[in-house]
Design an enzyme around this catalytic site. Structure first.
Site, mmCIF file in Angstrom:
data_model
loop_
_atom_site.group_PDB
_atom_site.id
_atom_site.type_symbol
_atom_site.label_atom_id
_atom_site.label_comp_id
_atom_site.label_asym_id
_atom_site.label_seq_id
_atom_site.Cartn_x
_atom_site.Cartn_y
_atom_site.Cartn_z
ATOM 1 N N TYR A 38 -1.871 -0.332 10.289
ATOM 2 C CA TYR A 38 -1.899 -0.655 8.858
ATOM 3 C C TYR A 38 -0.585 -0.222 8.192
ATOM 4 C CZ TYR A 38 -3.793 -1.017 4.087
ATOM 5 O OH TYR A 38 -4.013 -1.358 2.772
ATOM 6 N N SER B 272 0.880 -1.187 0.000
ATOM 7 C CA SER B 272 0.000 0.000 0.000
ATOM 8 C C SER B 272 0.904 1.220 0.000
ATOM 9 C CB SER B 272 -0.851 -0.004 1.269
ATOM 10 O OG SER B 272 -1.408 1.263 1.515
#
Ligand SMILES: NC(=O)c1ccc[n+]([C@@H]2O[C@H](COP(=O)([O-])OP(=O)(O)OC[C@H]3O[C@@H](n4cnc5c(N)ncnc54)[C@H](O)[C@@H]3O)[C@@H](O)[C@H]2O)c1
Length: 268
Positions: free
Chosen positions: A173, A160
Site C-alpha cells: 500500500y 495517503s
C-alpha cells in the site's frame, strides 16, 4: 447564491463508498455535474456513509443536482477513457478528475505479503491513477482554460499518508501511494505551462469501509486513537472538503502539492 463549482464537470472514481461518495456529493452540492464511477453502482454497505441505501448518483439527483453513473474498472484503460468520453459527450468538457478508487489488502509484513496482493494493489492504486491522469490530461489539453480560474482542468489524486511516511505492516500500500505522490509532482511540472492543476490529497486514518475492520478491533482502534494528535479520527467529509478546495477556483496557483488531511498524525 453562486456555488463554488457552478457549471463544472467532474468525474469521481470509487464513488460508491467512503471518500469518493463524500467527494461526489460535496461537489454536486456545490453545483458540479458529476460522473460517478465504481465497480458497482450500489452504495457499498459497511462504511459510515449517509443514506447508504441510495446510490450516489441517485442521491445527487434527489437533492436536485446532476449526475450520471458509469461502471468502470480503473485498472482498464478502455474503461477509464469511457469516463472521459462520457463527460465530453454529455457535458462538453472535463474540469475536474478525481482519481480516488483504491484498495487495501490488509496488514502484513513483506515476508507474508503475496505477489498477487502486491500486483493488485499497484494495479488499482497506482496504474489506476496513472490511467486517470493520462485520459483526463489528454482531454484537458484539448479545451480552453476556464474564465473563472484560468485553469484548463484540475486533477486530484487521492494518495495517503502512506505515500509520505512508512506505515507499519503496509508495504504494498505504501509503495502504491508513494508512487501517486511523486507522479502528481512529475505531472504538475510537465503541465503547469499548459495551465492544468495536478494535486494529491494524503488522508490519514478515516472512518470508511476500508478501515472499518481495524476500528472494530479494540486494540487497533485504541492504537490509532493514541497515535492521533487530534482527539478523534477523520472521516470522508474531511477529505471531501480538501478536494473541494483543490477543485475550486481558489486553488488556481496550487499544483504539485500533496495536501495532508490527517489530524496531525504525520506532524510528529
Ligand atoms: N479510509 C482511509 O483511512 C484512507 C486513508 C488514506 C487514503 N485513503 C484512500 O482513499 C481512497 C478511497 O478509499 P475509502 O477509504 O473511501 O475506501 P472504500 O473501500 O470505502 O471505497 C473505495 C471504493 O473504490 C472502489 N474500487 C475498488 N477497486 C476499484 C477498481 N478497480 N475500479 C473502480 N473502483 C474501484 C470500491 O468499489 C469502493 O467503492 C483510496 O484511494 C484509499 O487508498 C483512504
Amino acid at each position: 447564491m453562486a456555488k463554488r463549482l457552478d457549471g463544472k464537470i467532474a468525474i469521481v472514481t470509487g464513488s460508491s463508498s467512503g471518500n469518493g461518495r463524500a467527494i461526489a456529493l460535496t461537489f454536486a452540492r456545490e453545483g458540479a455535474k458529476v460522473i460517478c464511477s465504481d465497480l458497482q453502482k450500489s452504495a457499498r454497505q459497511g462504511g459510515y456513509d449517509e443514506s447508504i441505501d441510495i446510490d450516489t448518483d441517485e442521491l445527487i439527483r434527489q437533492e436536485g443536482g446532476q449526475a450520471l453513473f458509469l461502471k468502470a474498472d480503473v485498472t482498464k484503460a478502455k474503461d477509464v477513457q469511457a469516463l472521459v468520453d462520457l463527460a465530453v459527450s454529455e457535458f462538453g468538457r472535463l474540469d475536474i478528475m478525481v482519481n480516488n478508487a483504491g484498495i487495501f489488502t490488509g496488514l502484513n509484513g513483506i515476508v507474508e505479503e503475496t505477489e498477487e496482493a502486491f500486483d493488485l494493489t499497484m494495479a488499482v492504486n497506482t496504474k489506476g491513477v496513472w490511467l486517470g491522469c493520462k485520459s483526463a490530461i489528454t482531454q484537458m489539453l484539448e479545451q480552453n482554460a476556464s474564465a473563472s480560474s484560468g485553469s484548463r482542468g484540475k486533477v486530484i489524486n487521492i494518495a495517503s499518508i502512506g505515500g509520505l511516511v512508512g506505515l507499519a505492516q503496509e508495504p504494498g500500500y505504501c509503495t502504491s501511494k508513494g508512487a501517486v505522490v511523486n507522479l502528481t509532482k512529475q505531472l504538475a511540472v510537465d503541465y503547469a505551462p499548459e495551465r492544468i492543476n495536478i494535486n494529491a490529497i494524503c488522508p490519514g486514518f478515516l472512518e470508511t469501509a476500508m478501515v472499518r475492520p481495524f476500528l472494530e478491533d479494540e486494540e487497533l482502534n485504541k492504537g490509532l486513537h493514541d497515535q492521533s494528535p487530534w482527539p478523534h479520527l477523520g472521516n470522508a467529509q474531511d477529505v471531501a472538503y480538501a478536494a473541494l478546495f483543490l477543485a475550486s477556483d481558489e486553488s488556481r496557483w496550487v499544483t504539485g502539492s500533496s495536501l495532508v488531511v490527517d489530524g496531525g498524525f504525520t506532524a510528529r
